[in-house]
Scaffold this motif. Structure first.
Motif, PDB file in Angstrom:
ATOM      1  N   ASN A  60      48.117  43.177  34.304  1.00 41.43           N
ATOM      2  CA  ASN A  60      47.990  44.500  35.015  1.00 41.43           C
ATOM      3  C   ASN A  60      48.483  45.732  34.037  1.00 41.43           C
ATOM      4  OD1 ASN A  60      47.898  43.147  37.663  1.00 41.43           O
ATOM      5  ND2 ASN A  60      50.091  42.968  37.766  1.00 41.43           N
ATOM      6  N   SER A  61      48.051  46.812  34.560  1.00 42.01           N
ATOM      7  CA  SER A  61      47.995  48.081  33.775  1.00 42.01           C
ATOM      8  C   SER A  61      47.568  47.890  32.418  1.00 42.01           C
ATOM      9  CB  SER A  61      49.656  48.407  33.777  1.00 42.01           C
ATOM     10  OG  SER A  61      50.093  48.666  35.134  1.00 42.01           O
ATOM     11  N   LEU A  62      46.345  47.339  32.368  1.00 39.02           N
ATOM     12  CA  LEU A  62      45.869  47.101  31.087  1.00 39.02           C
ATOM     13  C   LEU A  62      45.451  48.278  30.163  1.00 39.02           C
ATOM     14  CD1 LEU A  62      43.427  43.930  32.332  1.00 39.02           C
ATOM     15  CD2 LEU A  62      44.887  43.947  30.493  1.00 39.02           C
ATOM     16  N   GLU A  63      45.780  48.126  29.089  1.00 37.18           N
ATOM     17  CA  GLU A  63      45.425  49.342  28.161  1.00 37.18           C
ATOM     18  C   GLU A  63      44.297  48.808  26.887  1.00 37.18           C
ATOM     19  OE1 GLU A  63      49.369  49.295  26.260  1.00 37.18           O
ATOM     20  OE2 GLU A  63      50.260  49.880  28.117  1.00 37.18           O
ATOM     21  N   PRO A  64      43.658  49.758  26.354  1.00 38.72           N
ATOM     22  CA  PRO A  64      42.895  49.400  25.402  1.00 38.72           C
ATOM     23  C   PRO A  64      43.336  48.694  24.457  1.00 38.72           C
ATOM     24  CG  PRO A  64      42.542  51.654  26.081  1.00 38.72           C
ATOM     25  CD  PRO A  64      43.748  51.374  26.702  1.00 38.72           C
ATOM     26  N   GLY A  65      44.568  48.682  24.080  1.00 40.49           N
ATOM     27  CA  GLY A  65      45.199  47.810  23.319  1.00 40.49           C
ATOM     28  C   GLY A  65      45.241  46.375  23.349  1.00 40.49           C
ATOM     29  N   ASP A  66      45.061  46.056  24.591  1.00 41.96           N
ATOM     30  CA  ASP A  66      45.081  44.622  25.046  1.00 41.96           C
ATOM     31  C   ASP A  66      43.699  44.033  24.816  1.00 41.96           C
ATOM     32  OD1 ASP A  66      46.982  45.765  28.102  1.00 41.96           O
ATOM     33  OD2 ASP A  66      47.620  44.847  26.114  1.00 41.96           O
TER      34      ASP A  66
ATOM     35  N   GLN B 196      38.386  48.710  33.024  1.00 40.78           N
ATOM     36  CA  GLN B 196      38.927  50.054  32.818  1.00 40.78           C
ATOM     37  C   GLN B 196      40.507  50.020  32.534  1.00 40.78           C
ATOM     38  OE1 GLN B 196      37.414  52.946  35.598  1.00 40.78           O
ATOM     39  NE2 GLN B 196      35.696  53.322  34.234  1.00 40.78           N
ATOM     40  N   ALA B 197      40.837  50.915  31.617  1.00 39.72           N
ATOM     41  CA  ALA B 197      42.381  51.340  31.340  1.00 39.72           C
ATOM     42  C   ALA B 197      42.896  51.402  32.715  1.00 39.72           C
ATOM     43  CB  ALA B 197      42.507  52.315  30.660  1.00 39.72           C
TER      44      ALA B 197
END
Length: 121
Positions: free
Chosen positions: A84-90, A13-14
């Motif tokens: 860390n702090s993953l985003e959908p754009g990753d 999850q984000a």
């Protein structure tokens, strides 16, 4: 035969974290820079991070700076990427890579098969 084998991808999850690992075999990469790239659908492959062999200096794409950390373990002939702090754009297929030689301008000649990272919103 030289192989780079990635592991650690998955669905997160984000805001979550993942750690990618890359184990090299067939030759030592103690004297070559190693790095991570990614390829998202509809986009070109992009540089994510790299780490030099000489003094373990690290370099990051602006989009991941301060969120990702690359490290290497020469004893294990391996490189890792803490995300860390993953985003959908990753979301992308992530590839481990190594330069052909010790020179800073050596091409990225060795590539893994990739590991999928999917970040849900």
């Amino acid at each position: 035969q030289v192989q780079l084998l990635e592991s650690g991808g998955g669905l997160v999850q984000a805001g979550g974290s993942l750690r990618l690992s890359c184990a090299a075999s067939g030759r030592t990469f103690i004297n070559t820079d190693m790095g991570w790239f990614r390829l998202a659908p509809g986009k070109e492959r992009e540089f994510v991070a790299s780490i030099t062999w000489r003094n373990s200096s690290t370099y990051y794409a602006d989009s991941v700076n301060c969120r990702y950390t690359i490290s290497r373990d020469n004893a294990r002939n391996a490189v890792s990427l803490q995300m860390n702090s993953l985003e959908p754009g990753d979301t992308a297929e992530y590839y481990c890579a190594a330069r052909a030689g010790a020179a800073v301008a050596s091409p990225w000649a060795y590539w893994g098969q990739g590991t999928q990272v999917t970040v849900s919103s």
